[in-house]
Structure formats: C-alpha cells, structure tokens
Design an enzyme around this catalytic site. Structure first.
Site, mmCIF file in Angstrom:
data_model
loop_
_atom_site.group_PDB
_atom_site.id
_atom_site.type_symbol
_atom_site.label_atom_id
_atom_site.label_comp_id
_atom_site.label_asym_id
_atom_site.label_seq_id
_atom_site.Cartn_x
_atom_site.Cartn_y
_atom_site.Cartn_z
ATOM 1 N N ASP A 113 41.440 -55.932 15.583
ATOM 2 C CA ASP A 113 41.637 -55.996 14.143
ATOM 3 C C ASP A 113 42.197 -57.371 13.775
ATOM 4 O O ASP A 113 43.207 -57.790 14.331
ATOM 5 C CB ASP A 113 42.600 -54.874 13.719
ATOM 6 C CG ASP A 113 42.592 -54.661 12.224
ATOM 7 O OD1 ASP A 113 41.604 -55.031 11.566
ATOM 8 O OD2 ASP A 113 43.588 -54.128 11.702
ATOM 9 N N HIS A 120 46.117 -62.129 1.428
ATOM 10 C CA HIS A 120 46.854 -61.022 2.060
ATOM 11 C C HIS A 120 48.028 -61.565 2.876
ATOM 12 O O HIS A 120 49.150 -61.049 2.791
ATOM 13 C CB HIS A 120 45.898 -60.220 2.961
ATOM 14 C CG HIS A 120 46.550 -59.177 3.803
ATOM 15 N ND1 HIS A 120 47.217 -58.092 3.268
ATOM 16 C CD2 HIS A 120 46.655 -59.034 5.153
ATOM 17 C CE1 HIS A 120 47.687 -57.333 4.252
ATOM 18 N NE2 HIS A 120 47.367 -57.877 5.408
ATOM 19 N N GLU A 184 44.806 -49.941 4.293
ATOM 20 C CA GLU A 184 44.398 -51.349 4.245
ATOM 21 C C GLU A 184 42.894 -51.409 4.033
ATOM 22 O O GLU A 184 42.125 -50.809 4.786
ATOM 23 C CB GLU A 184 44.790 -52.096 5.527
ATOM 24 C CG GLU A 184 46.297 -52.288 5.645
ATOM 25 C CD GLU A 184 46.697 -53.423 6.599
ATOM 26 O OE1 GLU A 184 47.653 -54.133 6.292
ATOM 27 O OE2 GLU A 184 46.038 -53.587 7.636
ATOM 28 N N GLU A 186 39.588 -52.852 4.402
ATOM 29 C CA GLU A 186 38.921 -53.766 5.334
ATOM 30 C C GLU A 186 37.449 -53.396 5.464
ATOM 31 O O GLU A 186 37.020 -52.340 5.027
ATOM 32 C CB GLU A 186 39.534 -53.643 6.746
ATOM 33 C CG GLU A 186 41.016 -53.902 6.829
ATOM 34 C CD GLU A 186 41.510 -54.096 8.256
ATOM 35 O OE1 GLU A 186 40.671 -54.343 9.165
ATOM 36 O OE2 GLU A 186 42.730 -54.005 8.472
ATOM 37 N N ASP A 218 42.408 -49.241 7.689
ATOM 38 C CA ASP A 218 43.392 -49.389 8.757
ATOM 39 C C ASP A 218 44.723 -48.805 8.269
ATOM 40 O O ASP A 218 45.621 -49.534 7.862
ATOM 41 C CB ASP A 218 43.527 -50.879 9.090
ATOM 42 C CG ASP A 218 44.571 -51.136 10.150
ATOM 43 O OD1 ASP A 218 44.790 -50.253 10.990
ATOM 44 O OD2 ASP A 218 45.165 -52.222 10.134
ATOM 45 N N ARG A 222 54.210 -48.621 7.516
ATOM 46 C CA ARG A 222 54.932 -49.903 7.421
ATOM 47 C C ARG A 222 56.305 -49.854 8.071
ATOM 48 O O ARG A 222 56.768 -50.875 8.594
ATOM 49 C CB ARG A 222 55.058 -50.329 5.957
ATOM 50 C CG ARG A 222 53.724 -50.518 5.241
ATOM 51 C CD ARG A 222 52.878 -51.572 5.909
ATOM 52 N NE ARG A 222 51.639 -51.829 5.163
ATOM 53 C CZ ARG A 222 50.650 -52.593 5.635
ATOM 54 N NH1 ARG A 222 50.755 -53.153 6.838
ATOM 55 N NH2 ARG A 222 49.562 -52.784 4.930
ATOM 56 N N GLN A 225 55.740 -50.077 11.755
ATOM 57 C CA GLN A 225 55.232 -51.419 12.040
ATOM 58 C C GLN A 225 56.355 -52.453 12.028
ATOM 59 O O GLN A 225 56.471 -53.276 12.937
ATOM 60 C CB GLN A 225 54.158 -51.787 11.012
ATOM 61 C CG GLN A 225 53.478 -53.106 11.297
ATOM 62 C CD GLN A 225 52.606 -53.583 10.142
ATOM 63 O OE1 GLN A 225 52.291 -52.821 9.231
ATOM 64 N NE2 GLN A 225 52.214 -54.840 10.177
ATOM 65 N N LYS A 238 50.001 -49.221 13.284
ATOM 66 C CA LYS A 238 48.610 -49.382 12.890
ATOM 67 C C LYS A 238 47.647 -48.643 13.812
ATOM 68 O O LYS A 238 46.453 -48.605 13.539
ATOM 69 C CB LYS A 238 48.248 -50.862 12.860
ATOM 70 C CG LYS A 238 48.892 -51.563 11.679
ATOM 71 C CD LYS A 238 48.680 -53.039 11.727
ATOM 72 C CE LYS A 238 48.925 -53.610 10.345
ATOM 73 N NZ LYS A 238 47.790 -53.335 9.444
ATOM 74 N N THR A 242 42.499 -44.852 12.141
ATOM 75 C CA THR A 242 41.651 -45.806 11.437
ATOM 76 C C THR A 242 40.409 -45.035 11.018
ATOM 77 O O THR A 242 39.781 -44.400 11.865
ATOM 78 C CB THR A 242 41.236 -46.962 12.364
ATOM 79 O OG1 THR A 242 42.404 -47.639 12.820
ATOM 80 C CG2 THR A 242 40.330 -47.945 11.650
ATOM 81 N N GLU A 350 43.455 -57.690 -7.056
ATOM 82 C CA GLU A 350 42.665 -57.664 -5.823
ATOM 83 C C GLU A 350 43.559 -57.591 -4.581
ATOM 84 O O GLU A 350 43.438 -58.401 -3.670
ATOM 85 C CB GLU A 350 41.761 -58.899 -5.765
ATOM 86 C CG GLU A 350 40.735 -58.926 -6.895
ATOM 87 C CD GLU A 350 39.851 -60.169 -6.876
ATOM 88 O OE1 GLU A 350 38.676 -60.042 -7.248
ATOM 89 O OE2 GLU A 350 40.344 -61.253 -6.505
#
Lengths: 408, 408
Positions: A113, A120, A184, A186, A218, A222, A225, A238, A242, A350
C-alpha cells in the site's frame, strides 16, 4: 443501460458463484447481467484467439488469464464485447447480477500500500506533529507491506478491531475496541506480467505489468495506528481489513482516459522512475465516497486518481527496483487520494479520509443527504456503511461499488 | 549420526525434489538421508492413524498436513520415527540428502516480522538517534508486514539490491546498489491451525497454532532502510530477500526444551498476552551465526531464542488480536535475537546483526577462523556467505543450516 458502470466499453473481469453452482469461476459483467466466462469458453467463445486457453476461465481466480500475453487478453476481451453486442452469446451463459456472489478476483500473493498523494500527506503530517513531509517522500514513492489475509471483496462487513492504544490525550496504554475507525479512499491495481525475483522492470513497461484497477478502501484504526507506528510503521491499524470492488477494469479499458500528471515533480525524479510518454503518464478516474447511515446516503468526498504525485506506473517501477519480485495477482494500493479543491467557503472537498476531514478527529464533519437530511461524522459508528464509486469519461464506464459496513 | 541435527528425536518436515523426480513433495530427514513421505504414505505408512490423509504428503507444500489436527500430526510423526527405528521403511523411500533440492516448505500467505529482542532494540535505538526505545514497544510486540515473494529456501543467493539512499554523511539522495547489506539472526515459525478473519485467539492456545520453527535470515540493506523508514517503516531495506532453513522442526520436537522467559516484563503485559504456563513460556534454542569467506569459516555470534522479551506465543496472540486472520502456512519472523553476554574484555558476544556489532557501520569487527585466519567485517561483501545453525539440548537435535550468499 443508462448510468450503469458496466457499459459495453468496460468488459471488466471478476470471479463469481451462485447458490446453485457454488464453485467460483471467472465472469464479465454487462449492465445488470453477469456473463459466466467459464460457460462462454466451454461453448467455444473466443476459442480461435491465439494463445487463449479456454480452461483459464474455469479457475477460481483470474491469475491464469492475467498470465496470458496482453495481446491475447485484449483480443479475448474484444471478442467478448463483439459476441455480446452481436447477440452471439447463449442466454444460458448469463446470470442476473443480483443472484451472484462475488469473490476476490485474484489470488493475491503480496499486498503493498502506497502513500503517494501530496495533499493527503500534507494534511496528515500537519496532524501527526510532523512539521512537514519527510524529505525522502519526494525521492521515491513511500510504501509499506500490508496484510493479504484481511482483503475482502465488496460488499463486506468489517468488525471493529481491538488493539492497544493510548487513551485520548494521555500516555495511558489500554487494550480494547478501536475508537477511531476511518476509511481511506484509494484505488488498487493487480499485477499481470510478473517480475522475477532479483530482476527489475522499466517504468515505461509498467502498463504491461498491470492487469487492471479496482476501488480499494483501506480501513484504518487511527488510534491503533498512532500507537504502533514508531518505528516500524502501520500494522493492525491498517491491516485488519481492506475492501476492494470485485470487478477489475482492465488497462485496455482505461487507456483512453490517460492524461498528463497533475503535479510536476520537484525535485525531478530519478531516471528509472521517469515515465516517457508524458501525455499518458496518469489516469483520469473520478472517485466518490459516500456514507450510508440509517437508510440515508451522504456524499463525503470526491477525488481523482490523476491527483497522485507518484503515479501507479512510478509506484510499480519503484516496487520492482530492489529485486523483491512481483507475482501475477499481487495487489498494489495507490494510497489515499486527496485533492485540493475547496468550495466557496474554503471548505476542502477532496479529502480521502476522515483523519483529514476531521483534522485528526478533533472536529465533526456535517454531511447533507440528497433529501436534505443531515449527519454528523467524526470517526465511523457501528452500522455505518462506506461506499466508493468511480467513473471515467462522463460515465462512459465505471467501477461499480466498493461497499463495506463497520459492525460492533 | 553423531552431530547430525536430524537425529531420531527430531523428525522435521520439509519439501524436496530430485533431478529424476522434479515434482516437489513432502519429506522428513534422518541423518544424511531424506525420507520421501509421499512414497512412505503410498506404501501404507501411517495409514491406520485416525485423521491422517496419505495424499497430504504428495502435495508440493506442508499446508495440507499442517491443517490436520495436532493429535493426528503427532501420531504420524511418532509412527514415522518408529518405522525408521524398526527398519520398517523400504529402502526405495530414502534419498541421499546430497541428491535432493529443498523447496520452501509451506505455501506462505502472509509474512510478518517482529522486533522483540530488548537487547537488539536497545543497541539499534542507540545508533538510530533515538535516545531510547519508544514506550509503545513495552506494551505490545512491535511488528511489520514483509514481502512473501522474496522468501527463499536455504541455500540461496541474494543479489545486492539497488535502491534510493542518502550518501553517507550527507543529505544527497542517490539511486544505486546498497552499500550496507547486513544479515539478521532470527527464527521463523509457521501457522498450523488458522484463526478466521474477525476472530482472536487465546495466548494459552498459541502452541496449537504453531506448526514448527525454522531459522530465518532477514537480509537487511541498512542504507535503504534508513532512507525509507519515515514514516511507514521498512520496505525494500528488508523486503528484498529472506532466507529460511528448509526443515521445519515441529512444536512436538521442541516442547521438551521449554523454559521460563529470561526477562520479566515491566510493565506487566495486558492479560490477553499473559501466557499461563510460566515454566514453559519460552524455548531454549541455541543460535549460531557464521561468516564464510574465501573458503574459511568465522564465527560471528551466538544467541538463544529464549532471550526474546516478547515470546513467539505472545507475538502470535498479539497478531491475532485485531482480527486480521491467520492462515495455515503464514510465516512469522521472531525478529533479530540479541543477548547481553560479554567476553573478558567486555566485547558483546551475542549480537544478532552487523548493524549492532559495527555500531551502525562505524567500526569493523575482527573475526578469527578456527585455523587462526582472520577477517575484517563491516557490512557484507559480494561473495560473503552467512550461515546460521541452531541446536537444542546439548545437540539432541538441530535445525540444519540457513545459508545464503550475497552476490553482486
């Protein structure tokens, strides 16, 4: 077929089963109908195409098909389209999409990843008590290995993970359910042509090594993490789940949406990462993230794959550069894709995750449903569903949904 | 059979092929002879053992065998030993080890590498401009995902990887061959009984989830690693190659070498990481690292698996705790295993990598061969071979070699 992502321009590939025939096998999709490619090939579909092995579609993953030459795969895909368009496919080869179960489309050997959106990274660094993005980020695509066992096909449920984290605002370590579950936004892409261990690849050949793209969520805890990042980077934060969209949209289908990159790299990249065909160095794919809560749908964000500072082609060349080997079916996550557009009030539109939108979880985001309903969003609540969509060329084709629900 | 690691107490499992019969299949090893377990089972060996499926040994990996219940596996292993000891195995089932090629013993879905030796972390932190080990390290085993595609069976060659790094002592980023290739002395263990996605496991059940142990060399390019670590942790620096010994020594064989942990954890660990049977919470396995250069063999270091601050059982329980799922065949690296023993001059004798022994690459290490020859070692040179060995119980059984050569 208005507004379907699965137009005749698309012809994506996936793996499905039905209740009556529970063995996973390969398929494509046109509108609301799934075309069973195992049956199609068994009936003689595409049989005269050089290099095509009909049995590849009987496999429970697309790996065998992806291993064929790109010329063969292109010809097969084109033939499927012509056969559908010309009504040359038997009715018995089709199944209503609502009656199918979708599986992971490929057998995934490794999952890497990336962390390659400048916006970001800027937004995250600001909340991570890093005054700026580390300098190495500008010299090579930043990337970590993630957990293959936790990759789920859409639609999926994701159980709120437990782990060790510091209680908010303290240095007290506790073990318990994550309090900061995020998504997330992606995309993911799958390797077709492998790179043997010990060898490297040319960045200009990257498109030959990519089978196609999917949407990728993903999920990120937090608190776990932030607890575990030092010094080895993310793991459970993480690696608990997924979710990917089940239909792989091929490089062939996407090629016409090639565009130049959005951001010129400064400092200029090393020669082994410089993509030659500047006009086609990126892909213009519009991305959308929605929250579904209590039967209502709220738009959270939009973005575009072309915003990436390090393109998928550069990511792949960097990945191969150290000789680790790439196998057919390996999955790459592009990293969260944020942009810098703002509305009239200066509100960022965004942002690819809640960590950015809530400024590290310190502020709620107010969302508006189409029917006027409102929702407040900080981190995800049990029962929240996150849905991604992606579209190309004024809805000429799309990716379908990447849908996941957090459960307690 | 004096000094062989593959005594009758051992009965390890591996996957091999020969030139005449190139299909990989399962085997055990006794002294210098490999017992073809596919043939053994086809001839009726162990056929009456409840739950045993003879075809599992015809597979190209041990996954199918490892999926059987631990009671069945124990009984099969015991029967093999009795049949060898009683000369009940046909001569045609044996192959000279020198005529075999060893393969990866399991199909590996995910590979996680831990960072769990207090001495290793203290030594590394000192050179990483971190004044001390981050506090989180003491609350949960530190771990990252690594690259499955780069795992190689011993003996293997490892091509010096290229990557981006800062020129020594500067902030100038360059792309080129790594200048700081290191080894890391670790063990690895394979998952037998899986943990489904979304579920957790009890630390006291850890032994049931471990098939067995191997030696593991986590080759590390320190310059690439230092460049890329911030903020996502190691990638190419540790993901270019990992060499493992090909014979899996089972939990059954190792159980009698159970001992208490060396270091009492402070702060005490969370309850979900507290292993109940304190007397058997760790494994006493002696480790040795050698350099072979220009035909001479030099001892670099020795260590012991029991030195780990976080034991393999705690590592596995932590890994499962976030619901990421564990599959049969998943590989765990214990992390580099350093100790704190010193010689009469105060020189540290139990350092598991060159980064520690050379104080971050700033000083050479002087090695002495058995015949009196000398060698200087900083980071590895092209042509250097690194060989690990491990032994239990005064050479009652061992692991054989984990051997790898760096080539230019």
């Amino acid at each position: 077929m208005a507004q379907t992502p699965f137009t005749l321009f698309n012809i994506p590939f996936g793996v499905f089963s039905t209740e009556e025939a529970p063995h996973p096998r390969c398929a494509t999709r046109v509108g609301e109908r799934v075309l069973d490619l195992k049956k199609y090939a068994a009936d003689g579909g595409a049989k005269d195409i050089e290099g095509f092995i009909p049995g590849t579609f009987a496999q429970p993953s697309l790996n065998a098909f992806a291993q064929l030459s790109s010329a063969t795969r292109s010809a097969v895909r084109q033939r499927i389209r012509e056969d559908v368009q010309g009504n040359h496919v038997k009715e018995s080869c089709f199944v209503e999409a609502s009656r199918t179960k979708m599986h992971l489309p490929m057998h995934i050997g490794d999952y890497s990843d990336f962390y390659c959106s400048l916006e970001h990274c800027q937004n995250c660094s600001a909340h991570l008590s890093m005054p700026q993005i580390p300098k190495n980020w500008f010299y090579a695509p930043s990337v970590y290995n993630s957990r293959v066992s936790s990759i789920l096909p859409s639609p999926s449920t994701f159980k709120r993970p437990s782990g060790v984290y510091y209680k908010t605002g303290t240095e007290e370590a506790v073990y318990g359910p994550s309090q900061m579950v995020d998504f997330e936004l992606e995309m993911g892409y799958f390797v077709s042509k492998p790179v043997p261990h010990g060898e490297t690849m040319n960045v200009d050949d990257a498109k030959k090594h990519i089978f196609g793209f999917v949407l990728l969520n993903d999920w990120s805890s937090r608190d776990l993490q932030m607890f575990e990042m030092k010094p080895l980077g993310p793991f459970h934060g993480k690696g608990s789940a997924t979710t990917i969209s089940p239909w792989i949209v091929t490089m062939d289908a996407l090629e016409e949406f090639s565009v130049p990159v959005k951001t010129i790299q400064n400092p200029p990249c090393f020669p082994h990462l410089a993509y030659g065909d500047k006009a086609k160095a990126a892909l213009n794919i519009k991305l959308f993230a929605y929250l579904e809560r209590a039967g209502k749908r709220f738009k959270i964000s939009q973005s575009n794959l072309r915003y990436l500072y390090w393109t998928p082609y550069q990511q792949l060349a960097h990945h191969a550069s150290a000789g680790c080997g790439l196998n057919t079916g390996d999955l790459m996550g592009t990293g969260t894709i944020s942009g810098d557009a703002v509305d009239a009030d200066g509100k960022k539109l965004e942002l690819g995750c809640l960590y950015e939108a809530t400024e590290g979880g310190t502020k709620s985001v107010r969302l508006q449903a189409e029917d006027g309903g409102q929702a407040e969003l900080r981190y995800l609540l049990d029962g929240d569903e996150v849905v991604f969509e992606a579209w190309c060329g004024d809805m000429k084709l799309g990716f379908g949904e990447c849908r996941g629900m957090l459960v307690g």
